[in-house]
Write a protein that holds these residues in place. Structure first.
Motif, PDB file in Angstrom:
ATOM      1  N   CYS A 119       0.818  -1.211   0.000  1.00 25.68           N
ATOM      2  CA  CYS A 119       0.000   0.000   0.000  1.00 25.68           C
ATOM      3  C   CYS A 119       0.852   1.262   0.000  1.00 25.68           C
ATOM      4  CB  CYS A 119      -0.911   0.021   1.224  1.00 25.68           C
ATOM      5  SG  CYS A 119      -1.936  -1.440   1.351  1.00 25.68           S
ATOM      6  N   GLU A 120       1.976   1.213   0.649  1.00 23.49           N
ATOM      7  CA  GLU A 120       2.868   2.363   0.788  1.00 23.49           C
ATOM      8  C   GLU A 120       4.304   1.929   0.524  1.00 23.49           C
ATOM      9  OE1 GLU A 120       2.825   5.669   1.327  1.00 23.49           O
ATOM     10  OE2 GLU A 120       0.658   5.562   1.205  1.00 23.49           O
ATOM     11  N   THR A 121       5.080   2.850  -0.008  1.00 25.38           N
ATOM     12  CA  THR A 121       6.511   2.594  -0.172  1.00 25.38           C
ATOM     13  C   THR A 121       7.282   3.720   0.499  1.00 25.38           C
ATOM     14  OG1 THR A 121       6.666   3.785  -2.272  1.00 25.38           O
ATOM     15  CG2 THR A 121       6.101   1.445  -2.387  1.00 25.38           C
ATOM     16  N   HIS A 122       8.466   3.392   0.984  1.00 28.91           N
ATOM     17  CA  HIS A 122       9.314   4.374   1.662  1.00 28.91           C
ATOM     18  C   HIS A 122      10.766   4.154   1.260  1.00 28.91           C
ATOM     19  CE1 HIS A 122       5.920   5.694   4.053  1.00 28.91           C
ATOM     20  NE2 HIS A 122       5.659   4.425   4.320  1.00 28.91           N
ATOM     21  N   LEU A 123      11.001   3.947  -0.025  1.00 32.36           N
ATOM     22  CA  LEU A 123      12.373   3.707  -0.485  1.00 32.36           C
ATOM     23  C   LEU A 123      13.275   4.906  -0.228  1.00 32.36           C
ATOM     24  CD1 LEU A 123      11.730   1.902  -3.901  1.00 32.36           C
ATOM     25  CD2 LEU A 123      12.265   0.883  -1.694  1.00 32.36           C
ATOM     26  N   ASP A 124      12.699   6.114  -0.236  1.00 31.56           N
ATOM     27  CA  ASP A 124      13.500   7.311  -0.007  1.00 31.56           C
ATOM     28  C   ASP A 124      14.093   7.351   1.407  1.00 31.56           C
ATOM     29  OD1 ASP A 124      10.843   7.515   0.853  1.00 31.56           O
ATOM     30  OD2 ASP A 124      10.850   9.699   0.741  1.00 31.56           O
ATOM     31  N   LEU A 125      13.514   6.601   2.318  1.00 33.10           N
ATOM     32  CA  LEU A 125      14.039   6.560   3.692  1.00 33.10           C
ATOM     33  C   LEU A 125      15.177   5.554   3.835  1.00 33.10           C
ATOM     34  CD1 LEU A 125      10.664   6.657   5.669  1.00 33.10           C
ATOM     35  CD2 LEU A 125      12.166   8.571   5.050  1.00 33.10           C
ATOM     36  N   THR A 126      15.234   4.582   2.930  1.00 36.51           N
ATOM     37  CA  THR A 126      16.247   3.529   3.056  1.00 36.51           C
ATOM     38  C   THR A 126      17.345   3.606   2.000  1.00 36.51           C
ATOM     39  OG1 THR A 126      14.880   2.027   1.747  1.00 36.51           O
ATOM     40  CG2 THR A 126      14.641   1.916   4.133  1.00 36.51           C
ATOM     41  N   ILE A 127      17.097   4.333   0.922  1.00 41.15           N
ATOM     42  CA  ILE A 127      18.105   4.476  -0.138  1.00 41.15           C
ATOM     43  C   ILE A 127      18.422   5.967  -0.286  1.00 41.15           C
ATOM     44  CG2 ILE A 127      18.658   4.050  -2.571  1.00 41.15           C
ATOM     45  CD1 ILE A 127      16.529   1.807  -2.487  1.00 41.15           C
ATOM     46  N   PRO A 128      19.570   6.400   0.234  1.00 40.71           N
ATOM     47  CA  PRO A 128      19.894   7.835   0.256  1.00 40.71           C
ATOM     48  C   PRO A 128      19.964   8.481  -1.128  1.00 40.71           C
ATOM     49  CG  PRO A 128      21.524   6.558   1.500  1.00 40.71           C
ATOM     50  CD  PRO A 128      20.591   5.588   0.859  1.00 40.71           C
ATOM     51  N   GLN A 129      20.248   7.721  -2.183  1.00 42.99           N
ATOM     52  CA  GLN A 129      20.367   8.286  -3.534  1.00 42.99           C
ATOM     53  C   GLN A 129      19.024   8.760  -4.091  1.00 42.99           C
ATOM     54  OE1 GLN A 129      21.492   5.302  -2.592  1.00 42.99           O
ATOM     55  NE2 GLN A 129      23.703   5.347  -2.848  1.00 42.99           N
ATOM     56  N   LEU A 130      17.934   8.291  -3.530  1.00 42.14           N
ATOM     57  CA  LEU A 130      16.613   8.707  -3.995  1.00 42.14           C
ATOM     58  C   LEU A 130      16.245  10.008  -3.310  1.00 42.14           C
ATOM     59  CD1 LEU A 130      14.786   5.264  -4.006  1.00 42.14           C
ATOM     60  CD2 LEU A 130      15.906   6.428  -5.902  1.00 42.14           C
ATOM     61  N   LYS A 131      16.085  11.052  -4.116  1.00 37.10           N
ATOM     62  CA  LYS A 131      15.934  12.398  -3.581  1.00 37.10           C
ATOM     63  C   LYS A 131      14.516  12.756  -3.181  1.00 37.10           C
ATOM     64  CE  LYS A 131      19.809  14.067  -6.353  1.00 37.10           C
ATOM     65  NZ  LYS A 131      20.167  12.827  -6.982  1.00 37.10           N
ATOM     66  N   SER A 132      13.539  12.319  -3.918  1.00 41.91           N
ATOM     67  CA  SER A 132      12.170  12.695  -3.595  1.00 41.91           C
ATOM     68  C   SER A 132      11.207  11.604  -4.031  1.00 41.91           C
ATOM     69  CB  SER A 132      11.801  14.019  -4.272  1.00 41.91           C
ATOM     70  OG  SER A 132      11.812  13.852  -5.683  1.00 41.91           O
ATOM     71  N   LYS A 133      10.003  11.718  -3.512  1.00 41.19           N
ATOM     72  CA  LYS A 133       8.968  10.730  -3.828  1.00 41.19           C
ATOM     73  C   LYS A 133       7.726  11.461  -4.309  1.00 41.19           C
ATOM     74  CE  LYS A 133       5.857   7.555  -1.406  1.00 41.19           C
ATOM     75  NZ  LYS A 133       5.553   6.932  -0.111  1.00 41.19           N
ATOM     76  N   ILE A 134       7.170  10.988  -5.407  1.00 42.78           N
ATOM     77  CA  ILE A 134       5.880  11.471  -5.884  1.00 42.78           C
ATOM     78  C   ILE A 134       4.912  10.312  -5.736  1.00 42.78           C
ATOM     79  CG2 ILE A 134       4.568  12.327  -7.854  1.00 42.78           C
ATOM     80  CD1 ILE A 134       7.270  13.400  -8.946  1.00 42.78           C
ATOM     81  N   ARG A 135       3.850  10.538  -4.992  1.00 46.16           N
ATOM     82  CA  ARG A 135       2.865   9.480  -4.740  1.00 46.16           C
ATOM     83  C   ARG A 135       1.686   9.682  -5.668  1.00 46.16           C
ATOM     84  NH1 ARG A 135      -1.675   8.117  -1.373  1.00 46.16           N
ATOM     85  NH2 ARG A 135      -1.432   6.038  -0.494  1.00 46.16           N
TER      86      ARG A 135
END
Length: 106
Positions: free
Chosen positions: A36-52
């Motif tokens: 239902c939800e993803t939080h890759l930006d919290l675990t992979i520092p190279q990912l700068k932002s998230k658009i849901r």
């Protein structure tokens, strides 16, 4: 192809209480598998932002995008529910079409 292969779940199977109970048990046990939800930006520092989005979450990796298809179901711009493995089915359907149209757009 036999008629059994063309219609693997005849209508009588939907009214059969034993089969219905088996299906309901399988569905209930799969609910915990919903993404239902993803939080890759919290675990992979190279990912700068998230658009849901309604169904997909898109992460900015600088030179690349990471797109995650979730199991969210939406209608009328509202998230209604989550369906187990919906994201997987969407990805596999997309892959099939990408392969079928590769001669048009590589």
């Amino acid at each position: 192809m036999s008629s059994q292969q063309q219609n693997p779940l005849p209508i009588v199977a939907l009214t059969n209480n034993d089969h219905k109970e088996e299906l309901m048990t399988a569905i209930k046990s799969s609910i915990s598998n919903c993404l239902c939800e993803t939080h890759l930006d919290l675990t992979i520092p190279q990912l700068k932002s998230k658009i849901r989005g309604k169904v997909r979450d898109i992460y900015d990796g600088g030179d690349y995008l990471v797109m995650v298809t979730t199991d969210r179901q939406s209608a009328f711009d509202r998230i209604l529910a989550s369906i187990p493995f919906k994201g997987q089915v969407l990805n596999e359907s997309s892959l099939w079409w990408f392969n079928k149209t590769a001669h048009i757009i590589p």
